[in-house]
Design an enzyme around this catalytic site. Structure first.
Site, PDB file in Angstrom:
ATOM      1  N   GLY A 165       0.823  -1.197   0.000  1.00 13.40           N
ATOM      2  CA  GLY A 165       0.000   0.000   0.000  1.00 13.40           C
ATOM      3  C   GLY A 165       0.861   1.252   0.000  1.00 13.40           C
ATOM      4  N   GLU A 194      12.277  -4.735  -4.441  1.00 16.47           N
ATOM      5  CA  GLU A 194      11.516  -4.728  -5.684  1.00 16.47           C
ATOM      6  C   GLU A 194      12.400  -4.391  -6.871  1.00 16.47           C
ATOM      7  OE1 GLU A 194       7.294  -2.960  -7.411  1.00 16.47           O
ATOM      8  OE2 GLU A 194       8.054  -2.280  -5.480  1.00 16.47           O
TER       9      GLU A 194
END
Length: 404
Positions: A137, A260
């Site tokens: 989020g 990531e």
């Protein structure tokens, strides 16, 4: 390629222990990868997709192959050279990807290992291995690439924080049990002299079943609902779920974004080389000299990407811009490769309008892969952001001027 010819095929760079491990993984792949998974995972509903993903994760976990990059005490500990072998063989045997577990085993795990408390690690790392699903989020309607502009607020109320706001592009949010959440706990912090826009942001672990959490899927250009919006209305998060110090969430988030942009690429680079490129060659008119030249260029680039990923992981401590270099390199290479596949595939390639839900970004359904490849140039920091990071942190160039 048959199983027998695979056993006869040697990798000339393998050490004896690597060669033995490669044979072990090959035997496991032949016995455990569902031969028909592409057919059974094409066009399935969400319930069957989740069931299959959790079952496949459990299968990998039982073999010790689900989280090889984790520390040994948490179920990983596989040396980097064996991780490379594992990812090579999983890709070569066309294994399903861990789409649903991706955020949990990479982003959530790296965040917990770097900045979590012992209690948080004991609570969540074993749960992830048991199938706990996570979503990220971070992005918001007006805070995507400029993540520091986020507006979601978290107000302290005793031993809780009350959160209000909206998150966007939350991959897999409809299936998630927990969320890695960034929220502003000090709205005045960026206004103070000398402060950056990222000041006053905190990092939370949010239970997705908490009252006030509303998840709404977003249908994308391919027809999937991979992305979601998350609306937060007076959501109460225990202070014990704060990761790192209050107002220090931006620094903690770098661990998540680093995962990531960096370490996850080891697997993705092997997938691109062992699956995506192989399928492209099989479908390409290689007797055409222009096509052959382009394929040679892609092979060179993929070889460089794989070597770069392995070097970064083996080195351990990465440079300030290494993760951004890899993320930028991979995402734009993926985009160009799938674009070329569509080009040489001709009109027939445009008729394939379905792909297995448990495949990667190089499934062989080239039009859908190309559309999906644009996703990779945006999340984790768009390509423009990566270039800025490389310029400023990697090359030491002057900082980009802020908006007036």
């Amino acid at each position: 390629m048959t199983a027998e010819s695979e056993d006869q095929r040697d990798n000339p760079t393998d050490s004896q222990s690597q060669a033995q491990f490669r044979q072990q993984v090959r035997a496991w792949c032949r016995d455990h990868i569902p031969a028909d998974w592409r057919d059974t995972q094409t066009g399935v509903g969400d319930e069957e997709f989740v069931r299959f993903q959790k079952a496949w994760f459990a299968e990998l976990h039982s073999a010790g192959y689900a989280v090889p990059h984790w520390p040994a005490e948490w179920g990983g500990g596989l040396p980097v050279d064996r991780q490379v072998v594992l990812y090579q063989e999983l890709a070569a045997h066309d294994a399903p990807r861990l789409v649903l577990a991706f955020v949990g085993i990479h982003h959530a795990a790296s965040t917990l290992l770097v900045a979590g408390t012992d209690e948080q690690r004991r609570r969540h790392l074993p749960a992830i291995l048991d199938g706990e699903i996570w979503v990220q989020g971070f992005s918001e309607p007006e805070a995507g690439s400029d993540l520091a502009a986020l507006r979601t607020t978290a107000r302290r109320a005793g031993d809780e924080f009350v959160v209000n706001g909206q998150k966007l592009w939350a991959s897999g949010g409809m299936h998630a049990d927990w969320c890695l959440l960034l929220a502003r706990t000090d709205p005045d912090a960026p206004k103070r002299p000398g402060a950056r826009k990222s000041a006053g942001i905190s990092y939370f672990l949010m239970d997705m079943t908490t009252p006030g959490v509303d998840v709404r899927p977003i249908r994308n250009a391919i027809g999937d609902s991979h992305f979601c919006e998350i609306f937060l209305d007076d959501v109460r998060i225990p202070a014990a779920n704060l990761i790192g110090a209050e107002n220090n969430g931006w620094q903690v988030a770098q661990a998540t974004l680093g995962a990531e942009r960096g370490l996850t690429m080891l697997e993705l680079a092997e997938r691109l080389g062992n699956a995506g490129f192989r399928w492209l060659v099989q479908s390409a008119p290689v007797d055409d000299p222009i096509v052959a030249d382009r394929l040679a260029g892609f092979e060179t680039e993929i070889t460089g990407l794989r070597g770069l990923c392995r070097q970064i992981v083996e080195r351990g401590a990465t440079g300030p811009a290494d993760a951004s270099v890899v993320k930028l390199y991979y995402s734009e290479l993926l985009q160009r490769l799938t674009d070329f596949a569509v080009e040489i595939g001709g009109p027939e390639a445009h008729t394939v309008l379905a792909k297995p839900m448990s495949s990667g970004w190089e499934s062989g359904s080239w039009v859908l892969d190309f559309v999906g490849s644009w996703e990779w140039t945006i999340p984790g920091g768009a390509s423009e952001i990566q270039r800025t990071i490389i310029a400023e942190r990697g090359l030491g160039l002057p900082r980009e001027p802020g908006a007036a």
